[in-house]
Scaffold this motif. Structure first.
Motif, PDB file in Angstrom:
ATOM      1  N   VAL A 194      43.204  20.367   4.809  1.00  0.00           N
ATOM      2  CA  VAL A 194      44.177  20.399   5.369  1.00  0.00           C
ATOM      3  C   VAL A 194      45.139  21.364   5.888  1.00  0.00           C
ATOM      4  O   VAL A 194      45.472  21.685   6.830  1.00  0.00           O
ATOM      5  CB  VAL A 194      45.293  18.413   5.410  1.00  0.00           C
ATOM      6  N   VAL A 195      45.872  21.777   4.472  1.00  0.00           N
ATOM      7  CA  VAL A 195      46.663  22.459   4.313  1.00  0.00           C
ATOM      8  C   VAL A 195      45.986  23.666   5.313  1.00  0.00           C
ATOM      9  O   VAL A 195      46.619  24.494   5.848  1.00  0.00           O
ATOM     10  CB  VAL A 195      47.427  23.013   3.380  1.00  0.00           C
ATOM     11  N   ALA A 196      44.696  24.444   5.009  1.00  0.00           N
ATOM     12  CA  ALA A 196      44.550  25.182   5.589  1.00  0.00           C
ATOM     13  C   ALA A 196      44.397  25.270   6.803  1.00  0.00           C
ATOM     14  O   ALA A 196      43.827  26.698   7.309  1.00  0.00           O
ATOM     15  CB  ALA A 196      42.644  25.119   4.847  1.00  0.00           C
TER      16      ALA A 196
ATOM     17  N   TRP B 249      40.800  28.454   2.502  1.00  0.00           N
ATOM     18  CA  TRP B 249      40.198  27.761   2.120  1.00  0.00           C
ATOM     19  C   TRP B 249      39.085  28.188   0.839  1.00  0.00           C
ATOM     20  O   TRP B 249      38.661  27.779  -0.198  1.00  0.00           O
ATOM     21  CB  TRP B 249      38.819  27.062   3.483  1.00  0.00           C
ATOM     22  N   LEU B 250      38.646  29.653   1.079  1.00  0.00           N
ATOM     23  CA  LEU B 250      38.642  30.870   0.131  1.00  0.00           C
ATOM     24  C   LEU B 250      38.584  30.833  -0.717  1.00  0.00           C
ATOM     25  O   LEU B 250      38.032  30.506  -2.122  1.00  0.00           O
ATOM     26  CB  LEU B 250      37.508  31.968   0.977  1.00  0.00           C
TER      27      LEU B 250
ATOM     28  N   ARG C   6      40.991  18.903  -3.311  1.00  0.00           N
ATOM     29  CA  ARG C   6      40.073  20.237  -2.007  1.00  0.00           C
ATOM     30  C   ARG C   6      40.510  19.400  -0.513  1.00  0.00           C
ATOM     31  O   ARG C   6      40.812  20.018   0.217  1.00  0.00           O
ATOM     32  CB  ARG C   6      38.546  19.949  -2.698  1.00  0.00           C
ATOM     33  N   LYS C   7      40.636  17.866  -1.126  1.00  0.00           N
ATOM     34  CA  LYS C   7      40.963  17.344   0.389  1.00  0.00           C
ATOM     35  C   LYS C   7      42.130  17.567   1.056  1.00  0.00           C
ATOM     36  O   LYS C   7      42.322  18.078   2.136  1.00  0.00           O
ATOM     37  CB  LYS C   7      40.372  15.977   0.247  1.00  0.00           C
TER      38      LYS C   7
ATOM     39  N   GLY D  73      39.489  28.497  -8.022  1.00  0.00           N
ATOM     40  CA  GLY D  73      38.820  27.187  -9.261  1.00  0.00           C
ATOM     41  C   GLY D  73      39.052  26.395  -9.204  1.00  0.00           C
ATOM     42  O   GLY D  73      39.488  24.717 -10.178  1.00  0.00           O
ATOM     43  N   ILE D  74      39.990  25.600  -8.091  1.00  0.00           N
ATOM     44  CA  ILE D  74      40.523  24.364  -7.946  1.00  0.00           C
ATOM     45  C   ILE D  74      39.425  23.193  -7.414  1.00  0.00           C
ATOM     46  O   ILE D  74      38.514  22.913  -5.940  1.00  0.00           O
ATOM     47  CB  ILE D  74      41.497  24.545  -6.678  1.00  0.00           C
ATOM     48  N   THR D  75      38.442  22.324  -7.931  1.00  0.00           N
ATOM     49  CA  THR D  75      37.933  21.668  -8.119  1.00  0.00           C
ATOM     50  C   THR D  75      37.722  19.999  -7.761  1.00  0.00           C
ATOM     51  O   THR D  75      36.771  19.545  -7.562  1.00  0.00           O
ATOM     52  CB  THR D  75      36.135  21.819  -9.056  1.00  0.00           C
TER      53      THR D  75
END
Length: 251
Positions: free
Chosen positions: A225-227, A206-207, A220-221, A213-215
């Motif tokens: 989930v992947v994180a 997630w960090l 991000r949602k 730079g993924i905004t």
């Protein structure tokens, strides 16, 4: 405070200064975060592929040879006959070693800069939850994982006792796993290490999403989930092996 075009009398009397509050670091923080994001994703991909390969322990033998032993031999001979035996394996190990050195350096550098920046005005316990706990313990979980990696290499790669069992034989991956995880203290240590890996990897991914730079909201949602999903799969898959062996389901 620091100002430009300062009043010279004010400088003389020590009320203001033209000197920077802190020295400019050799490497910008954004660059260190970028390196940590990339190296962290390399490790995330590695542990996923490594887990999938190790799950061959559950597959049936082929011509009397354990499936995971065939997989290990495939890794050692990858690139042959163009490349000498184990060339690809050692190249991959060198990449991982360089990545872990850069990742560790970045972790301690960012931790030190964070402490200097906050100074005596550090704020804690503002929010709670798993994500906050993972954030506060990233350095600790990272150190635990480093110790685990060292033990894992001594145990199942190099066969160095007492980390490895006396019955260790190079190349006999299936037998070495059975011998190692039949020791309950070792199996418990591996299981706990996988829980730590889940905490570290989930927050790390997630960090990395933010540092890369993924905004976009949808991205991000999806990546949130992947994180959590990928580290959970890795944790469950890796825990199943020592648990199955320790309980006698595999022998």
């Amino acid at each position: 405070m620091t100002v430009k075009n300062a009043d010279r009398d004010a400088i003389v009397h020590g009320k203001i200064t033209e000197k920077p509050l802190r020295e400019r670091p050799s490497y910008p923080t954004w660059a260190i975060k970028l390196v940590m994001a990339v190296t962290g994703l390399i490790f995330g991909l590695y542990v996923l592929v490594h887990m999938v390969g190790n799950l061959k322990i559950y597959m049936p033998d082929h011509n009397g040879i354990a499936a995971i032993n065939e997989y290990g031999e495939f890794l050692r001979t990858m690139g042959a006959p163009v490349l000498p035996r184990e060339s690809f394996l050692w190249l991959f190990r060198i990449v991982l070693l360089a990545a872990i050195v850069l990742h560790i350096h970045g972790a301690f550098a960012l931790h030190g800069r964070s402490r200097v920046s906050r100074g005596k005005f550090a704020r804690t316990n503002l929010v709670g939850g798993l994500n906050t706990f993972s954030s506060r313990t990233m350095l600790i979980t990272g150190i635990i994982l480093l110790l685990f990696i060292v033990f894992h290499i001594l145990d199942l790669t190099m066969g160095v006792t007492p980390a490895a069992p006396e019955a260790f034989v190079h190349g006999e991956i299936y037998a070495n796993l059975i011998a190692s995880f039949s020791r309950w203290p070792v199996a418990i240590f591996y299981i706990l290490a996988m829980v730590v890996l889940f905490l570290h990897l989930s927050h790390g991914i997630w960090l990395a999403v933010s540092d890369l730079g993924i905004t976009g909201k949808r991205w991000r949602k999806a990546l949130l989930v992947v994180a959590y999903l990928v580290p959970a799969i890795v944790m469950i898959g890796n825990i199943s092996m020592p648990l199955s062996i320790a309980l006698g389901w595999l022998s």
